[in-house]
Design a protein around this motif. Structure first.
Motif, PDB file in Angstrom:
ATOM      1  N   SER A 114       1.021  -1.191   0.018  1.00 17.21           N
ATOM      2  CA  SER A 114      -0.209   0.105   0.017  1.00 17.21           C
ATOM      3  C   SER A 114       0.903   1.098  -0.164  1.00 17.21           C
ATOM      4  O   SER A 114       1.823   1.112   0.812  1.00 17.21           O
ATOM      5  N   ILE A 115       0.736   2.255  -0.947  1.00 17.36           N
ATOM      6  CA  ILE A 115       1.432   3.371  -0.914  1.00 17.36           C
ATOM      7  C   ILE A 115       0.314   4.463  -0.920  1.00 17.36           C
ATOM      8  O   ILE A 115      -0.422   5.046  -1.749  1.00 17.36           O
ATOM      9  N   PRO A 116       0.139   5.071   0.256  1.00 15.20           N
ATOM     10  CA  PRO A 116      -0.709   6.228   0.643  1.00 15.20           C
ATOM     11  C   PRO A 116      -0.847   7.504  -0.352  1.00 15.20           C
ATOM     12  O   PRO A 116      -1.913   7.847  -0.345  1.00 15.20           O
ATOM     13  N   GLU A 117       0.435   7.956  -0.526  1.00 17.90           N
ATOM     14  CA  GLU A 117       0.721   9.245  -1.525  1.00 17.90           C
ATOM     15  C   GLU A 117       0.655   8.704  -2.831  1.00 17.90           C
ATOM     16  O   GLU A 117       0.584   7.542  -3.530  1.00 17.90           O
ATOM     17  N   LEU A 118       0.742   9.701  -3.842  1.00 16.09           N
ATOM     18  CA  LEU A 118       0.713   9.519  -5.113  1.00 16.09           C
ATOM     19  C   LEU A 118       2.446   8.856  -5.451  1.00 16.09           C
ATOM     20  O   LEU A 118       3.321   9.418  -4.884  1.00 16.09           O
ATOM     21  N   PRO A 119       2.472   7.813  -5.842  1.00 17.82           N
ATOM     22  CA  PRO A 119       3.974   7.064  -6.019  1.00 17.82           C
ATOM     23  C   PRO A 119       4.752   8.075  -6.709  1.00 17.82           C
ATOM     24  O   PRO A 119       4.419   8.575  -7.655  1.00 17.82           O
ATOM     25  N   ASP A 120       5.937   7.901  -6.237  1.00 20.60           N
ATOM     26  CA  ASP A 120       7.070   8.740  -6.756  1.00 20.60           C
ATOM     27  C   ASP A 120       7.553   8.424  -7.821  1.00 20.60           C
ATOM     28  O   ASP A 120       7.964   7.185  -8.263  1.00 20.60           O
ATOM     29  N   ILE A 154       1.269   3.021  -9.481  1.00 16.95           N
ATOM     30  CA  ILE A 154       1.152   4.047 -10.375  1.00 16.95           C
ATOM     31  C   ILE A 154       0.005   4.930  -9.987  1.00 16.95           C
ATOM     32  O   ILE A 154      -1.004   4.370  -9.400  1.00 16.95           O
ATOM     33  N   ASP A 155      -0.415   6.011 -10.390  1.00 14.61           N
ATOM     34  CA  ASP A 155      -1.525   6.845 -10.482  1.00 14.61           C
ATOM     35  C   ASP A 155      -1.610   7.679 -11.763  1.00 14.61           C
ATOM     36  O   ASP A 155      -0.551   7.773 -12.459  1.00 14.61           O
ATOM     37  N   GLN A 156      -2.314   8.633 -11.906  1.00 12.92           N
ATOM     38  CA  GLN A 156      -2.781   9.200 -12.945  1.00 12.92           C
ATOM     39  C   GLN A 156      -1.651  10.233 -13.310  1.00 12.92           C
ATOM     40  O   GLN A 156      -1.339  10.874 -14.596  1.00 12.92           O
ATOM     41  N   HIS A 157      -0.902  10.898 -12.276  1.00  9.15           N
ATOM     42  CA  HIS A 157       0.271  11.508 -12.779  1.00  9.15           C
ATOM     43  C   HIS A 157       1.426  10.822 -13.440  1.00  9.15           C
ATOM     44  O   HIS A 157       2.185  11.376 -14.098  1.00  9.15           O
TER      45      HIS A 157
END
Length: 398
Positions: free
Chosen positions: A56-62, A292-295
């Motif tokens: 689990s990665i709570p922030e937007l992944p680096d 990943i996320d949308q960024h």
């Protein structure tokens, strides 16, 4: 997805990419390589972890930390990280992009796109509208119409019907499926629509000399805004990418929401699973396991121009405009890292889920700036929402 399927699919992609004239420049990223001249990346594991086994990665992944856990040391290393992100996004979110090619023929305003895919061929049509004067003109491929005609600003319009490429629903009908088959294909509808945009650009290159094929952008709104982002992320020929009110699976990220009225990951994977790859359903109720996320998707567009448009009120609250601000800020850090900070913009407007004249003016002004060199009078980084430190705790390397 089994390891044997992934390996065979990668081989098919690489083989077709090597023989398909006009195919996307990114087709080889599935094999762990990048466009000509860039350094090769360490291949991702042949069998990526299942969603339930990911941390689990709570922030937007680096975006600046590689799959192996190493932080980038210089912008020269971005090509490697970009290739990793490309494969992660295809594997877990949209499905894989089959390479392809197309020829075209034009009869008046009708452009026939004769596309070739993994297993066969298929045709669909686009409508071409040219401005007055002599070309070649810059152009926009439109997945749905703008509030006014781009021809009045000196741009050609090439309008396509996404549903002729892939039906917006469960049945796998349309040109994409006819050309690529359905057996063992993990591609979702958003990527299928993106494939159709790429084949349309092939046909423009082949059959519409009045259009400058090096200055073609893509624009879409709502679900087609999601597809426009995917199209721009996975074809480096696209000179301008404009997702409008695109929400989750577009510029709206999966992790950070600021209203209970929202389109979240469960709306996507349970309500419209045909938009994404079957692997994505494993993230239902647990979006923080996404690597990943949308960024990350927006970062694939870098350093090419990217403009996000969105409303701030009413029915556009569901598209998560404040979360989109976090996506934009995170992607802008990648653009800054690559020395292209001015090439990413955002344009908020009052109002709900609609395409209005404010969106149109922003799109055309941003296009004039980056496709024609006309300096704008507006600031394309005006954001009416505060930064959320929890979303982006990481920094730009160096």
């Amino acid at each position: 997805m089994t390891a044997s399927f992934r390996i065979s699919r990668r081989a098919a992609l690489a083989a077709l990419a090597g023989t398909a004239a006009g195919g996307t420049a990114l087709a080889a990223t599935a094999t762990g390589t990048t466009r000509a001249g860039a350094a090769a990346c360490s291949p991702l594991p042949g069998n990526l972890p299942s969603p339930g086994s990911l941390p689990s990665i709570p922030e937007l992944p680096d975006p600046f930390t590689t799959y192996e856990g190493t932080r980038l040391a210089s912008p020269d290393e971005w090509a490697c990280r970009r290739a990793q992100l490309s494969e992660l996004i295809q594997n877990y979110e949209y499905g894989h992009l089959p390479a392809g090619s197309a020829t075209g023929s034009r009869n008046g305003s009708t452009l026939t796109v004769n596309a070739r895919g993994l297993v066969g061929s298929a045709s669909f049509t686009a409508t071409v509208r040219l401005p007055s004067g002599s070309g070649p003109f810059p152009a926009l491929i439109l997945l749905n119409g703008l509030a006014a005609s781009a021809t009045s600003r000196g741009y050609a319009e090439v309008t396509i019907n996404p549903n002729a490429i892939a039906a917006d629903g469960g049945p796998k009908t349309g040109a994409f499926w006819q050309a690529n088959g359905t057996a063992g294909v993990d591609t979702g509808g958003l990527m299928a629509w993106a494939w159709g945009v790429h084949r349309t650009l092939d046909a423009i290159e082949a059959a519409v000399p009045e259009i400058d094929a090096t200055k073609v952008g893509v624009s879409g709104y709502s679900r087609y805004g999601k597809a426009a982002l995917v199209a721009g992320a996975f074809d480096e020929r696209i000179a301008l990418t404009v997702p409008g009110s695109s929400g989750t699976a577009g510029m709206g990220n999966y992790r950070f929401f600021y209203s209970n009225d929202r389109e979240d990951i469960d709306d996507i994977v349970l309500g419209a699973p045909y938009w994404v790859t079957p692997e994505m359903v494993g993230f239902a109720g647990q979006p923080t396991r996404l690597p990943i996320d949308q960024h990350s998707v927006a970062a694939l567009v870098a350093p090419r121009p990217l403009l996000t448009t969105n409303g701030t009120e009413g029915s556009d609250i569901r598209t998560n405009p404040q979360g989109i601000a976090a996506t934009h800020r995170a992607a802008r850090m990648v653009y800054t890292y690559l020395g292209a900070e001015d090439r990413i913009g955002i344009a908020y407007r009052p109002g709900g889920h609609q395409l209005d004249i404010n969106d149109y003016n922003a799109i055309m002004d941003f296009a004039d700036w980056h496709l024609r060199g006309r300096q704008p009078t507006r600031d394309f980084n005006q954001i009416p929402y505060p930064e959320d430190p929890a979303a982006i705790p990481w920094t730009i390397p160096g």
